[in-house]
Design a protein around this motif. Structure first.
Motif, PDB file in Angstrom:
ATOM      1  N   ASP A  16       0.864  -1.185   0.000  1.00 60.02           N
ATOM      2  CA  ASP A  16       0.000   0.000   0.000  1.00 60.02           C
ATOM      3  C   ASP A  16       0.900   1.235   0.000  1.00 60.02           C
ATOM      4  N   CYS A  17       0.698   2.110  -0.986  1.00 61.06           N
ATOM      5  CA  CYS A  17       1.634   3.234  -1.135  1.00 61.06           C
ATOM      6  C   CYS A  17       1.633   4.154   0.089  1.00 61.06           C
ATOM      7  N   ILE A  18       0.521   4.208   0.810  1.00 56.02           N
ATOM      8  CA  ILE A  18       0.468   5.101   1.984  1.00 56.02           C
ATOM      9  C   ILE A  18       1.473   4.609   3.042  1.00 56.02           C
ATOM     10  N   ASP A  35      -1.199   7.537 -11.934  1.00 59.05           N
ATOM     11  CA  ASP A  35      -2.512   7.234 -12.500  1.00 59.05           C
ATOM     12  C   ASP A  35      -3.286   6.446 -11.442  1.00 59.05           C
ATOM     13  N   PRO A  36      -3.804   7.148 -10.423  1.00 60.09           N
ATOM     14  CA  PRO A  36      -4.471   6.421  -9.335  1.00 60.09           C
ATOM     15  C   PRO A  36      -5.843   5.906  -9.766  1.00 60.09           C
ATOM     16  N   PRO A  37      -6.486   5.067  -8.945  1.00 63.00           N
ATOM     17  CA  PRO A  37      -7.864   4.664  -9.261  1.00 63.00           C
ATOM     18  C   PRO A  37      -8.736   5.915  -9.427  1.00 63.00           C
ATOM     19  N   TYR A  38      -9.709   5.854 -10.363  1.00 61.61           N
ATOM     20  CA  TYR A  38     -10.566   7.017 -10.651  1.00 61.61           C
ATOM     21  C   TYR A  38     -11.780   7.088  -9.704  1.00 61.61           C
ATOM     22  N   ALA A  51      -8.139  -2.205  -7.859  1.00 59.87           N
ATOM     23  CA  ALA A  51      -8.179  -2.133  -6.382  1.00 59.87           C
ATOM     24  C   ALA A  51      -8.367  -0.689  -5.930  1.00 59.87           C
ATOM     25  N   ASN A  52      -9.188  -0.489  -4.928  1.00 60.93           N
ATOM     26  CA  ASN A  52      -9.443   0.849  -4.343  1.00 60.93           C
ATOM     27  C   ASN A  52     -10.202   1.796  -5.277  1.00 60.93           C
ATOM     28  N   ASP A  53     -10.782   1.245  -6.355  1.00 65.77           N
ATOM     29  CA  ASP A  53     -11.578   2.079  -7.257  1.00 65.77           C
ATOM     30  C   ASP A  53     -13.008   2.243  -6.731  1.00 65.77           C
ATOM     31  N   PRO A 153      -5.966  -3.601 -16.848  1.00 64.04           N
ATOM     32  CA  PRO A 153      -7.273  -3.165 -17.374  1.00 64.04           C
ATOM     33  C   PRO A 153      -7.334  -1.680 -17.727  1.00 64.04           C
ATOM     34  N   THR A 154      -6.480  -0.843 -17.121  1.00 66.04           N
ATOM     35  CA  THR A 154      -6.487   0.592 -17.457  1.00 66.04           C
ATOM     36  C   THR A 154      -5.056   1.036 -17.806  1.00 66.04           C
ATOM     37  N   GLN A 155      -4.427   0.281 -18.678  1.00 67.33           N
ATOM     38  CA  GLN A 155      -3.019   0.539 -19.023  1.00 67.33           C
ATOM     39  C   GLN A 155      -2.862   1.830 -19.824  1.00 67.33           C
ATOM     40  N   LYS A 156      -2.008   2.719 -19.366  1.00 68.10           N
ATOM     41  CA  LYS A 156      -1.759   3.978 -20.076  1.00 68.10           C
ATOM     42  C   LYS A 156      -0.694   3.749 -21.151  1.00 68.10           C
ATOM     43  N   PRO A 157      -0.856   4.394 -22.327  1.00 68.40           N
ATOM     44  CA  PRO A 157       0.168   4.220 -23.372  1.00 68.40           C
ATOM     45  C   PRO A 157       1.441   5.008 -23.026  1.00 68.40           C
ATOM     46  N   ASP A 177       6.032   6.709  -9.286  1.00 71.14           N
ATOM     47  CA  ASP A 177       4.608   6.425  -9.474  1.00 71.14           C
ATOM     48  C   ASP A 177       4.120   5.504  -8.353  1.00 71.14           C
ATOM     49  N   PRO A 178       3.380   6.058  -7.377  1.00 69.66           N
ATOM     50  CA  PRO A 178       2.917   5.226  -6.250  1.00 69.66           C
ATOM     51  C   PRO A 178       1.736   4.319  -6.583  1.00 69.66           C
ATOM     52  N   PHE A 179       1.138   4.467  -7.769  1.00 66.02           N
ATOM     53  CA  PHE A 179       0.019   3.601  -8.207  1.00 66.02           C
ATOM     54  C   PHE A 179       0.438   3.004  -9.556  1.00 66.02           C
ATOM     55  N   SER A 180       1.508   2.215  -9.569  1.00 70.61           N
ATOM     56  CA  SER A 180       2.187   1.973 -10.840  1.00 70.61           C
ATOM     57  C   SER A 180       1.545   0.942 -11.748  1.00 70.61           C
ATOM     58  N   GLY A 198       8.507   2.651  -8.121  1.00 73.65           N
ATOM     59  CA  GLY A 198       7.060   2.446  -8.174  1.00 73.65           C
ATOM     60  C   GLY A 198       6.562   1.694  -6.954  1.00 73.65           C
ATOM     61  N   ILE A 199       5.252   1.823  -6.722  1.00 76.49           N
ATOM     62  CA  ILE A 199       4.573   1.043  -5.682  1.00 76.49           C
ATOM     63  C   ILE A 199       3.277   0.516  -6.298  1.00 76.49           C
ATOM     64  N   GLU A 200       2.970  -0.741  -6.052  1.00 73.94           N
ATOM     65  CA  GLU A 200       1.721  -1.321  -6.553  1.00 73.94           C
ATOM     66  C   GLU A 200       1.174  -2.302  -5.515  1.00 73.94           C
ATOM     67  N   LEU A 201      -0.107  -2.133  -5.218  1.00 73.58           N
ATOM     68  CA  LEU A 201      -0.778  -2.929  -4.194  1.00 73.58           C
ATOM     69  C   LEU A 201      -1.046  -4.366  -4.634  1.00 73.58           C
TER      70      LEU A 201
HETATM   71  C1  SAM Z   1      -5.355   3.141 -12.755  1.00 70.44           C
HETATM   72  S1  SAM Z   1      -4.323   1.857 -12.263  1.00 70.44           S
HETATM   73  C2  SAM Z   1      -2.731   2.267 -12.915  1.00 70.44           C
HETATM   74  C3  SAM Z   1      -2.483   1.683 -14.290  1.00 70.44           C
HETATM   75  C4  SAM Z   1      -1.118   2.053 -14.835  1.00 70.44           C
HETATM   76  N1  SAM Z   1      -1.051   3.453 -15.165  1.00 70.44           N
HETATM   77  C5  SAM Z   1      -0.743   1.233 -16.041  1.00 70.44           C
HETATM   78  O1  SAM Z   1      -0.505   1.808 -17.124  1.00 70.44           O
HETATM   79  O2  SAM Z   1      -0.695   0.001 -15.927  1.00 70.44           O
HETATM   80  C6  SAM Z   1      -4.145   2.142 -10.561  1.00 70.44           C
HETATM   81  C7  SAM Z   1      -3.343   1.090  -9.831  1.00 70.44           C
HETATM   82  O3  SAM Z   1      -3.210   1.472  -8.450  1.00 70.44           O
HETATM   83  C8  SAM Z   1      -3.208   0.280  -7.660  1.00 70.44           C
HETATM   84  N2  SAM Z   1      -3.546   0.682  -6.277  1.00 70.44           N
HETATM   85  C9  SAM Z   1      -4.758   0.963  -5.753  1.00 70.44           C
HETATM   86  N3  SAM Z   1      -4.652   1.351  -4.472  1.00 70.44           N
HETATM   87  C10 SAM Z   1      -3.318   1.330  -4.174  1.00 70.44           C
HETATM   88  C11 SAM Z   1      -2.565   1.660  -3.012  1.00 70.44           C
HETATM   89  N4  SAM Z   1      -3.157   2.082  -1.876  1.00 70.44           N
HETATM   90  N5  SAM Z   1      -1.214   1.533  -3.074  1.00 70.44           N
HETATM   91  C12 SAM Z   1      -0.594   1.125  -4.210  1.00 70.44           C
HETATM   92  N6  SAM Z   1      -1.264   0.799  -5.345  1.00 70.44           N
HETATM   93  C13 SAM Z   1      -2.618   0.913  -5.329  1.00 70.44           C
HETATM   94  C14 SAM Z   1      -4.214  -0.623  -8.346  1.00 70.44           C
HETATM   95  O4  SAM Z   1      -3.994  -1.978  -8.040  1.00 70.44           O
HETATM   96  C15 SAM Z   1      -3.972  -0.277  -9.835  1.00 70.44           C
HETATM   97  O5  SAM Z   1      -3.088  -1.200 -10.430  1.00 70.44           O
END
Ligand code: SAM
Length: 222
Positions: A16-18, A35-38, A51-53, A153-157, A177-180, A198-201
């Motif tokens: 968890d990035c926090i 690019d955090p969850p929307y 996750a966390n969306d 599922p939401t991969q950025k180019p 990128d804490p939401f990588s 990077g950080i990814e949950l």
């Molecule tokens: C919108 S996606 C990012 C997609 C990325 N830009 C890409 O191109 O693949 C957001 C990511 O944040 C992750 N996430 C959600 N909550 C998180 C947290 N508290 N700490 C770290 N990662 C988290 C999700 O698992 C998800 O993969």
């Protein structure tokens, strides 16, 4: 006496990035592109979700930590969900970020359609303190080719992220990128000669991103 500030380089944390950011020194990263969850409960055609969306509880603590770890006088770019702009704006302002620009990413396809055909993504350019002017000022509309969402599922180019990294960091800088997710920001940073962290949950996405960066590194060294 000069104080050295440290953040790990060229690695991805699974967590968890926090929590993970608390181990980073204050003012230890040169640019954030995230690019955090929307917060839209997104589900793609294959049923994949993010996750966390489904909640915005992470917004304020995560952006407070991002502001702390960013160097004074540097930039953060954050994508956001257009119908949750109030939540994002509140979190950015509470963290202490200045709002210095808005970016529109123009798609050649509609990601969904209701009252409008939704053909853009969006991000804000945020600043900590008073940054220098970029060497080259870029337009605030950027083309956004379809990534195929094969890795996430939401991969950025990567193509849409490169101009931001070029404008708001220098070679050798540390891009964070804490939401990588699948590591798109990190891959763009690596290709441009920046260090990255990077950080990814999600463990599956963490492994995808780690593999992706290692492969890109091997190709670059070959
Ligand atoms: C919108 S996606 C990012 C997609 C990325 N830009 C890409 O191109 O693949 C957001 C990511 O944040 C992750 N996430 C959600 N909550 C998180 C947290 N508290 N700490 C770290 N990662 C988290 C999700 O698992 C998800 O993969």
């Amino acid at each position: 006496m000069t104080t050295t500030v440290n953040a790990p380089r060229n690695m991805i944390f699974n967590g968890d990035c926090i929590d993970v950011m608390q181990a980073f020194d204050t003012g230890s990263v040169d640019m954030i592109l995230t690019d955090p969850p929307y917060v839209t409960n997104y589900r793609d055609r294959q049923g994949r979700s993010v996750a966390n969306d489904d909640n915005g509880r992470w917004l304020k603590p995560a952006f407070a930590e991002m502001h702390r770890v960013l160097k004074d006088g540097e930039f953060a770019v954050s994508f956001y969900g257009w119908n949750k702009v109030d939540l994002f704006m509140e979190a950015w302002r509470a963290a202490g970020f200045r709002i210095v620009g808005h970016l529109v990413f123009r798609k050649r396809y509609a990601s969904s359609s209701r009252f409008l055909r939704y053909e853009h993504e969006q991000a804000y350019l945020l600043a900590k303190g008073t940054p220098r002017m970029p060497a080259r000022v870029i337009p605030d509309v950027i083309d956004f080719p379809y990534s195929g969402n094969r890795l996430h599922p939401t991969q950025k180019p990567v193509e849409a992220l490169r101009p931001l990294i070029q404008a708001f960091s220098r070679p050798g800088d540390l891009v964070f990128d804490p939401f990588s997710g699948s590591g798109s920001t990190l891959a763009a940073a690596q290709a441009l000669g920046r260090d990255w962290v990077g950080i990814e949950l999600d463990n599956g996405h963490y492994r995808t991103a780690t593999r992706r960066l290692a492969e890109a590194n091997r190709r670059a060294a070959a």
